[in-house]
Design a protein around this motif. Structure first.
Motif, PDB file in Angstrom:
ATOM      1  N   PRO A  88       0.806  -1.226   0.000  1.00 25.66           N
ATOM      2  CA  PRO A  88       0.000   0.000   0.000  1.00 25.66           C
ATOM      3  C   PRO A  88       0.837   1.272   0.000  1.00 25.66           C
ATOM      4  O   PRO A  88       0.415   2.296  -0.545  1.00 25.66           O
ATOM      5  CB  PRO A  88      -0.819  -0.123   1.284  1.00 25.66           C
ATOM      6  CG  PRO A  88      -0.013  -1.021   2.171  1.00 25.66           C
ATOM      7  CD  PRO A  88       0.649  -2.001   1.244  1.00 25.66           C
ATOM      8  N   VAL A  89       2.016   1.234   0.640  1.00 25.63           N
ATOM      9  CA  VAL A  89       2.923   2.390   0.647  1.00 25.63           C
ATOM     10  C   VAL A  89       4.319   1.891   0.303  1.00 25.63           C
ATOM     11  O   VAL A  89       4.525   0.710   0.017  1.00 25.63           O
ATOM     12  CB  VAL A  89       2.910   3.109   2.012  1.00 25.63           C
ATOM     13  CG1 VAL A  89       1.518   3.662   2.307  1.00 25.63           C
ATOM     14  CG2 VAL A  89       3.340   2.172   3.137  1.00 25.63           C
ATOM     15  N   ARG A  90       5.271   2.776   0.343  1.00 27.00           N
ATOM     16  CA  ARG A  90       6.627   2.412  -0.074  1.00 27.00           C
ATOM     17  C   ARG A  90       7.179   1.258   0.759  1.00 27.00           C
ATOM     18  O   ARG A  90       6.925   1.162   1.964  1.00 27.00           O
ATOM     19  CB  ARG A  90       7.567   3.612   0.040  1.00 27.00           C
ATOM     20  CG  ARG A  90       7.216   4.751  -0.894  1.00 27.00           C
ATOM     21  CD  ARG A  90       7.342   4.372  -2.350  1.00 27.00           C
ATOM     22  NE  ARG A  90       7.225   5.536  -3.227  1.00 27.00           N
ATOM     23  CZ  ARG A  90       7.220   5.468  -4.560  1.00 27.00           C
ATOM     24  NH1 ARG A  90       7.290   4.293  -5.164  1.00 27.00           N
ATOM     25  NH2 ARG A  90       7.113   6.562  -5.281  1.00 27.00           N
ATOM     26  N   ARG A  91       7.960   0.445   0.125  1.00 29.99           N
ATOM     27  CA  ARG A  91       8.441  -0.805   0.727  1.00 29.99           C
ATOM     28  C   ARG A  91       9.240  -0.592   2.007  1.00 29.99           C
ATOM     29  O   ARG A  91       9.255  -1.449   2.885  1.00 29.99           O
ATOM     30  CB  ARG A  91       9.312  -1.546  -0.296  1.00 29.99           C
ATOM     31  CG  ARG A  91      10.631  -0.860  -0.596  1.00 29.99           C
ATOM     32  CD  ARG A  91      11.264  -1.310  -1.875  1.00 29.99           C
ATOM     33  NE  ARG A  91      10.524  -0.830  -3.035  1.00 29.99           N
ATOM     34  CZ  ARG A  91      11.000  -0.873  -4.267  1.00 29.99           C
ATOM     35  NH1 ARG A  91      12.185  -1.375  -4.492  1.00 29.99           N
ATOM     36  NH2 ARG A  91      10.293  -0.418  -5.282  1.00 29.99           N
ATOM     37  N   TRP A  92       9.902   0.555   2.139  1.00 28.18           N
ATOM     38  CA  TRP A  92      10.777   0.800   3.296  1.00 28.18           C
ATOM     39  C   TRP A  92      10.059   1.542   4.425  1.00 28.18           C
ATOM     40  O   TRP A  92      10.637   1.751   5.482  1.00 28.18           O
ATOM     41  CB  TRP A  92      11.983   1.633   2.862  1.00 28.18           C
ATOM     42  CG  TRP A  92      11.594   2.896   2.143  1.00 28.18           C
ATOM     43  CD1 TRP A  92      11.130   4.060   2.697  1.00 28.18           C
ATOM     44  CD2 TRP A  92      11.584   3.098   0.734  1.00 28.18           C
ATOM     45  NE1 TRP A  92      10.848   4.981   1.726  1.00 28.18           N
ATOM     46  CE2 TRP A  92      11.127   4.421   0.501  1.00 28.18           C
ATOM     47  CE3 TRP A  92      11.942   2.312  -0.367  1.00 28.18           C
ATOM     48  CZ2 TRP A  92      10.993   4.956  -0.790  1.00 28.18           C
ATOM     49  CZ3 TRP A  92      11.807   2.842  -1.639  1.00 28.18           C
ATOM     50  CH2 TRP A  92      11.342   4.146  -1.837  1.00 28.18           C
ATOM     51  N   ASP A  93       8.798   1.911   4.226  1.00 32.07           N
ATOM     52  CA  ASP A  93       8.090   2.752   5.188  1.00 32.07           C
ATOM     53  C   ASP A  93       7.451   1.884   6.269  1.00 32.07           C
ATOM     54  O   ASP A  93       6.244   1.603   6.251  1.00 32.07           O
ATOM     55  CB  ASP A  93       7.036   3.585   4.469  1.00 32.07           C
ATOM     56  CG  ASP A  93       6.348   4.595   5.378  1.00 32.07           C
ATOM     57  OD1 ASP A  93       6.734   4.672   6.568  1.00 32.07           O
ATOM     58  OD2 ASP A  93       5.428   5.298   4.908  1.00 32.07           O
ATOM     59  N   ALA A  94       8.268   1.475   7.234  1.00 30.68           N
ATOM     60  CA  ALA A  94       7.773   0.591   8.294  1.00 30.68           C
ATOM     61  C   ALA A  94       6.646   1.254   9.088  1.00 30.68           C
ATOM     62  O   ALA A  94       5.615   0.629   9.367  1.00 30.68           O
ATOM     63  CB  ALA A  94       8.922   0.202   9.225  1.00 30.68           C
ATOM     64  N   GLU A  95       6.824   2.510   9.449  1.00 27.13           N
ATOM     65  CA  GLU A  95       5.794   3.208  10.231  1.00 27.13           C
ATOM     66  C   GLU A  95       4.504   3.347   9.433  1.00 27.13           C
ATOM     67  O   GLU A  95       3.398   3.169   9.953  1.00 27.13           O
ATOM     68  CB  GLU A  95       6.309   4.583  10.659  1.00 27.13           C
ATOM     69  CG  GLU A  95       5.339   5.347  11.549  1.00 27.13           C
ATOM     70  CD  GLU A  95       5.886   6.702  11.955  1.00 27.13           C
ATOM     71  OE1 GLU A  95       5.077   7.552  12.402  1.00 27.13           O
ATOM     72  OE2 GLU A  95       7.106   6.922  11.832  1.00 27.13           O
ATOM     73  N   GLY A  96       4.653   3.662   8.132  1.00 22.30           N
ATOM     74  CA  GLY A  96       3.478   3.819   7.278  1.00 22.30           C
ATOM     75  C   GLY A  96       2.737   2.513   7.070  1.00 22.30           C
ATOM     76  O   GLY A  96       1.496   2.469   7.105  1.00 22.30           O
TER      77      GLY A  96
END
Length: 367
Positions: free
Chosen positions: A209-217
């Motif tokens: 759903p969001v960028r692959r590295w965006d753990a918080e997102g």
């Protein structure tokens, strides 16, 4: 070349002619065994010295040698794919040398691998979408992933159409539906889009759903929707999974076929340590299908085109909603070099898909 015969793509772009390059790596041994790997040709000449002259049966050690040889310059992206292609070819060689299919060599018991349909279908009309999934349904598929993320109403309509096709084929049984946004949303967009769909639909997972590295997102999306969050196909190394798992940001851990068998096995172990399922991603993911039989937390594997790439035959069938692996030694892949050695010259920037060949010494097994 994967010749789909129709447009294929996702929210990031579409191959209008349906022709997608499938790079092949062939690794020859002095014992006459050839291993097949599918993956990028980027920097093969830089990676190959890490395994040249070595016993290919030491696959995991050679995998780490390839990583060590390339990590300072960076081994993500296409370079990681080249390592994965060599790694897959080495597993193919090892299993052929043992005279066993890879799934059995790895300790698998059941040759059946549950599958879901994934038609890369964002460019299809509604009628075309229904026809495609009717064909999947004829092979017993009762789960499907659609590409979307650009229009809520269109996504809802298309998911409902596929739901109805699979429900009818399954005689009323509820199908599993997934939506893949391919990293096109921000956090709020993702929650709003999925929550709106979930007013009338039951989604098994929302993918990237969001960028692959965006753990918080990713974690925020997971808290805001009912569906599971699936991601990981574009992560290249356990170090990239670690912050996502620590943040509780992923519910279905994915790994792409192009990154190789050893990578998948390590990702599956890491996911299992966090009580999470793992799911292979990719076109012709045959290496990961073999590996999936040997891990305790495999959930389901992506089935894209029902046909293999041009010039390739694979000892795998699709029956009753599952890949069924054969008994051919190794991966069971046969490459017709005559059919693919002289493809039409690329005119649109498409990469050359002719197989790269490398030589490798194979030490004879002890008698």
């Amino acid at each position: 070349m994967q010749a789909w015969g129709r447009p294929v793509g996702d929210a990031n772009g579409v191959h209008a002619d349906g022709n997608v390059a499938v790079p092949i790596v062939l690794v020859d041994t002095d014992e006459g065994i050839t291993g097949v790997g599918l993956g990028p040709h980027a920097h093969l000449d830089a990676v190959f010295p890490a395994i040249e002259g070595e016993d290919p049966r030491a696959v995991t050690t050679l995998y780490d040698r390839m990583l060590r040889r390339t990590f300072k310059a960076g081994h993500a992206g296409a370079v990681f794919g080249a390592i994965g292609a060599f790694d897959t070819a080495l597993w193919d060689i090892k299993a052929q040398a043992a005279g066993e299919p890879l799934w059995r060599l790895l300790g698998g018991r059941d040759r059946r691998v549950p599958a879901y349909a994934s038609g890369l279908d964002i460019a299809l009309t509604d009628d075309e979408l229904v026809c495609v999934h009717q064909e999947y349904a004829r092979h017993g598929l009762r789960a499907a992933k659609l590409k979307g993320g650009l229009d809520i109403d269109r996504d809802r309509r298309r998911l409902e159409l596929v739901r109805d096709v699979l429900t009818e084929a399954g005689r009323g049984a509820r199908p599993a539906l997934m939506l893949d946004a391919n990293e096109t949303w921000h956090r709020k967009q993702a929650v709003r889009h999925v929550a709106e769909l979930e007013r009338t639909l039951d989604l098994t997972w929302i993918e990237e759903p969001v960028r692959r590295w965006d753990a918080e997102g990713l974690a925020a999306v997971g808290r805001g929707v009912r569906a599971s969050v699936a991601t990981g196909e574009n992560l290249t190394g356990l170090d990239q999974y670690r912050p996502l798992l620590a943040a509780g940001a992923v519910d279905v851990v994915q790994a792409a076929a192009v990154w190789g068998v050893t990578h998948f096995l390590r990702v599956a172990t890491l996911a299992h340590a966090h009580d999470l399922p793992v799911s292979p991603i990719g076109t012709t993911p045959v290496g990961l299908l073999h590996a999936a039989t040997s891990v305790p937390n495999h959930l389901v594997s992506e089935l894209q085109d029902l046909r293999p790439p041009l010039g390739i035959s694979v000892d795998v069938t699709v029956e009753d909603g599952a890949f069924v692996l054969g008994d051919s030694p190794g991966l069971g892949i046969t490459v017709d070099e005559t059919a693919i050695a002289t493809p039409p010259p690329p005119t649109d920037g498409t990469p050359d898909v002719r197989p790269e060949r490398a030589g490798l010494r194979l030490f004879s097994p002890p008698s």
